[in-house]
Design an enzyme around this catalytic site. Structure first.
Site, PDB file in Angstrom:
ATOM      1  N   GLY A  12      31.801  14.867  18.179  1.00 16.54           N
ATOM      2  CA  GLY A  12      30.578  14.901  17.366  1.00 16.54           C
ATOM      3  C   GLY A  12      30.638  13.934  16.187  1.00 16.54           C
ATOM      4  CB  CYS A 147      27.127  17.965   4.228  1.00 14.68           C
ATOM      5  SG  CYS A 147      25.665  18.506   5.115  1.00 14.68           S
ATOM      6  NE  ARG A 233      18.126  16.279   8.551  1.00 12.54           N
ATOM      7  CZ  ARG A 233      19.314  16.832   8.345  1.00 12.54           C
ATOM      8  NH1 ARG A 233      20.205  16.258   7.552  1.00 12.54           N
ATOM      9  NH2 ARG A 233      19.635  17.976   8.918  1.00 12.54           N
ATOM     10  CG  HIS A 240      23.343  15.139   2.398  1.00 11.82           C
ATOM     11  ND1 HIS A 240      22.729  14.392   3.391  1.00 11.82           N
ATOM     12  CD2 HIS A 240      23.910  16.204   3.033  1.00 11.82           C
ATOM     13  CE1 HIS A 240      22.919  14.993   4.560  1.00 11.82           C
ATOM     14  NE2 HIS A 240      23.632  16.076   4.374  1.00 11.82           N
TER      15      HIS A 240
HETATM   16  N1  LIG Z   1      27.013  16.083  10.025  1.00  6.41           N
HETATM   17  C1  LIG Z   1      27.283  16.500   8.799  1.00  6.41           C
HETATM   18  O1  LIG Z   1      26.980  15.808   7.787  1.00  6.41           O
HETATM   19  C2  LIG Z   1      27.999  17.804   8.571  1.00  6.41           C
HETATM   20  C3  LIG Z   1      28.494  18.045   7.301  1.00  6.41           C
HETATM   21  C4  LIG Z   1      29.168  19.250   7.036  1.00  6.41           C
HETATM   22  C5  LIG Z   1      29.317  20.164   8.046  1.00  6.41           C
HETATM   23  N2  LIG Z   1      28.833  19.923   9.292  1.00  6.41           N
HETATM   24  C6  LIG Z   1      29.090  20.930  10.316  1.00  6.41           C
HETATM   25  O2  LIG Z   1      30.110  20.412  11.173  1.00  6.41           O
HETATM   26  C7  LIG Z   1      29.879  20.837  12.520  1.00  6.41           C
HETATM   27  C8  LIG Z   1      29.728  19.617  13.424  1.00  6.41           C
HETATM   28  O3  LIG Z   1      28.603  18.857  13.009  1.00  6.41           O
HETATM   29  P1  LIG Z   1      28.234  17.473  13.701  1.00  6.41           P
HETATM   30  O4  LIG Z   1      27.172  16.870  12.880  1.00  6.41           O
HETATM   31  O5  LIG Z   1      29.475  16.706  13.995  1.00  6.41           O
HETATM   32  O6  LIG Z   1      27.604  18.005  15.120  1.00  6.41           O
HETATM   33  P2  LIG Z   1      27.544  17.255  16.543  1.00  6.41           P
HETATM   34  O7  LIG Z   1      27.516  15.787  16.377  1.00  6.41           O
HETATM   35  O8  LIG Z   1      26.426  17.907  17.266  1.00  6.41           O
HETATM   36  O9  LIG Z   1      28.951  17.675  17.247  1.00  6.41           O
HETATM   37  C9  LIG Z   1      29.204  18.982  17.691  1.00  6.41           C
HETATM   38  C10 LIG Z   1      30.568  19.078  18.345  1.00  6.41           C
HETATM   39  O10 LIG Z   1      30.749  20.426  18.828  1.00  6.41           O
HETATM   40  C11 LIG Z   1      31.134  20.364  20.214  1.00  6.41           C
HETATM   41  N3  LIG Z   1      30.603  21.513  20.966  1.00  6.41           N
HETATM   42  C12 LIG Z   1      29.316  21.842  21.179  1.00  6.41           C
HETATM   43  N4  LIG Z   1      29.235  22.949  21.975  1.00  6.41           N
HETATM   44  C13 LIG Z   1      30.509  23.292  22.287  1.00  6.41           C
HETATM   45  C14 LIG Z   1      31.098  24.310  23.086  1.00  6.41           C
HETATM   46  N5  LIG Z   1      30.345  25.216  23.754  1.00  6.41           N
HETATM   47  N6  LIG Z   1      32.450  24.366  23.174  1.00  6.41           N
HETATM   48  C15 LIG Z   1      33.220  23.468  22.517  1.00  6.41           C
HETATM   49  N7  LIG Z   1      32.727  22.445  21.761  1.00  6.41           N
HETATM   50  C16 LIG Z   1      31.385  22.370  21.647  1.00  6.41           C
HETATM   51  C17 LIG Z   1      30.545  19.078  20.742  1.00  6.41           C
HETATM   52  O11 LIG Z   1      31.235  18.682  21.914  1.00  6.41           O
HETATM   53  P3  LIG Z   1      30.467  17.897  23.139  1.00  6.41           P
HETATM   54  O12 LIG Z   1      30.306  16.464  22.692  1.00  6.41           O
HETATM   55  O13 LIG Z   1      31.437  18.035  24.262  1.00  6.41           O
HETATM   56  O14 LIG Z   1      29.164  18.588  23.347  1.00  6.41           O
HETATM   57  C18 LIG Z   1      30.785  18.152  19.548  1.00  6.41           C
HETATM   58  O15 LIG Z   1      32.116  17.684  19.584  1.00  6.41           O
HETATM   59  C19 LIG Z   1      28.624  21.735  12.475  1.00  6.41           C
HETATM   60  O16 LIG Z   1      29.036  23.058  12.359  1.00  6.41           O
HETATM   61  C20 LIG Z   1      27.907  21.250  11.223  1.00  6.41           C
HETATM   62  O17 LIG Z   1      27.072  22.227  10.673  1.00  6.41           O
HETATM   63  C21 LIG Z   1      28.192  18.755   9.586  1.00  6.41           C
END
Ligand SMILES: NC(=O)c1ccc[n+]([C@@H]2O[C@H](COP(=O)([O-])OP(=O)(O)OC[C@H]3O[C@@H](n4cnc5c(N)ncnc54)[C@H](OP(=O)(O)O)[C@@H]3O)[C@@H](O)[C@H]2O)c1
Length: 347
Positions: A12, A147, A233, A240
């Protein structure tokens, strides 16, 4: 000796940022990658849509992605899992003896789980003693904030000394905060969306109080500041921004506030942790700063930039704060947490 680490949710947005930030890390080496069944069994470069300007390191590109089940990962595992699955998976890893340093929201508000910003509340790691007593886990879970909360809580932390009473924040949050592919281009281009799902406003209104709270008798006593949050957004890649007002009991002058931000230091700076920015908060005097396009990468994306401090006719002061959401707000935050835990003998 180098410490092997795993990454859950490696494919991700946050997972990619872990890989980029750990590529040249002096202590940690990526040894395991986990994601969903969709990615398991593939080489990493085929399982992910690499979105970062930094090159994907060769050794990671060809490494196989594993399923997100405990057993084969090293003891220390960073997590950037989707929150719909993070609760069960992170719990299973902690039960199996892994130390999970997580970005997901699932455990942040649990009373026995540290919600850390190492500059602000390094002493909250004491909660791990309670966690060991309360849960049957052989491992542990430590979390970093949402974040935008990282940016907000860091800007507010030096203001606690002035009797921080109430605060209002309106956010302008980047697209990368929604993961990849995230918000459809049709929805976000030339637009502002006045809603972010997953309880974003509620997270800001609750996590902030826990982070700014004090440890008493082995538990966190929440800071009493009353927070009102409105989120949007906006079509920005990374960074942010928050437009923030505060009321302060002691009515300090503006110089005292700027001085408190610029002189703010914490445990990471004391310990010289590898990911610690020299100055966690930098105040800019130019009237049109901070801006994501100009300021988000300050000190590797680990510094919070503030500006535009001025009187507020409703509360006492208003200002603008900016931070990198996938670095200071996610992967960089978790890496700093793990560095602190290592130096405190908790790994
Ligand atoms: N983006 C930000 O700025 C940010 C900041 C702070 C916190 N977060 C938090 O960090 C987390 C990840 O965010 P992101 O933006 O990186 O999301 P993302 O791009 O959607 O990535 C999600 C990840 O979770 C995996 N995943 C999804 N379903 C799964 C399952 N059933 N079993 C195992 N792995 C699974 C995905 O794997 P696949 O590729 O195989 O589907 C991917 O590696 C979230 O909880 C989010 O709220 C994000």
């Amino acid at each position: 000796m180098r410490i092997e680490v795993g990454i859950l949710g490696a494919t991700g947005m946050v997972g990619q940022q872990f890989i980029a930030l750990l590529a040249n890390h002096p202590w940690f080496t990526v040894a395991w990658l986990g994601a969903s069944e969709r990615s398991a069994g593939k080489a990493y470069r085929d399982a992910t849509a690499w979105r970062l300007p930094a090159a994907l390191p060769d050794d990671v590109a060809t490494r196989g992605v594993d399923a997100a089940t405990p057993g084969r990962a090293p003891k220390l595992v960073f997590s950037g899992l989707d929150s719909s699955v993070a609760g069960d998976i992170e719990g299973a890893f902690a039960q199996a003896g892994h130390i999970i340093v997580s970005n997901s929201r699932n455990y942040r508000m649990e009373a026995d789980v540290p919600l850390l910003i190492p500059e602000v509340n390094a002493d909250h790691l004491e909660l791990l003693k309670t966690q060991a007593k309360c849960r049957g886990w052989k491992g542990r879970i430590v979390t970093n904030p949402n974040c935008v909360v990282v940016v907000y809580a860091m800007a507010l932390a030096p203001l606690r000394q002035f009797g921080l009473k109430t605060s209002i924040i309106t956010t302008l949050q980047a697209i990368s905060g929604a993961g990849y592919p995230g918000v459809a281009s049709w929805d976000i281009l030339a637009n502002v969306i006045p809603f972010i799902g997953g309880g974003e406003e509620q997270k800001i209104e609750t996590e902030t109080n826990k982070i700014l709270g004090a440890m008493k008798n082995g538990a966190v006593v929440n800071h009493p500041v009353t927070v009102s949050a409105a989120v949007t957004r906006v079509p920005v890649h990374d960074g942010h921004t928050g437009s923030i007002s505060v009321s302060l009991d002691q009515k300090p002058d503006a110089d005292a506030i700027v001085g408190a931000w610029n002189s703010f230091r914490g445990r990471p700076q004391e310990l010289g942790l590898p990911s610690a920015p020299a100055r966690p908060i930098v105040y800019l005097t130019e009237p049109n700063r901070p801006q994501p396009a100009l300021d988000v990468h300050r000190d590797g994306g680990m510094t919070i930039t503030v500006g535009r401090l001025r009187p507020c006719p409703v509360l006492d002061y208003k200002f603008v704060a900016l931070g990198h959401n996938t670095i200071r707000g996610a992967a960089g935050a978790a890496i700093l947490n793990a560095e602190l835990m290592h130096r405190e003998g908790l790994l």
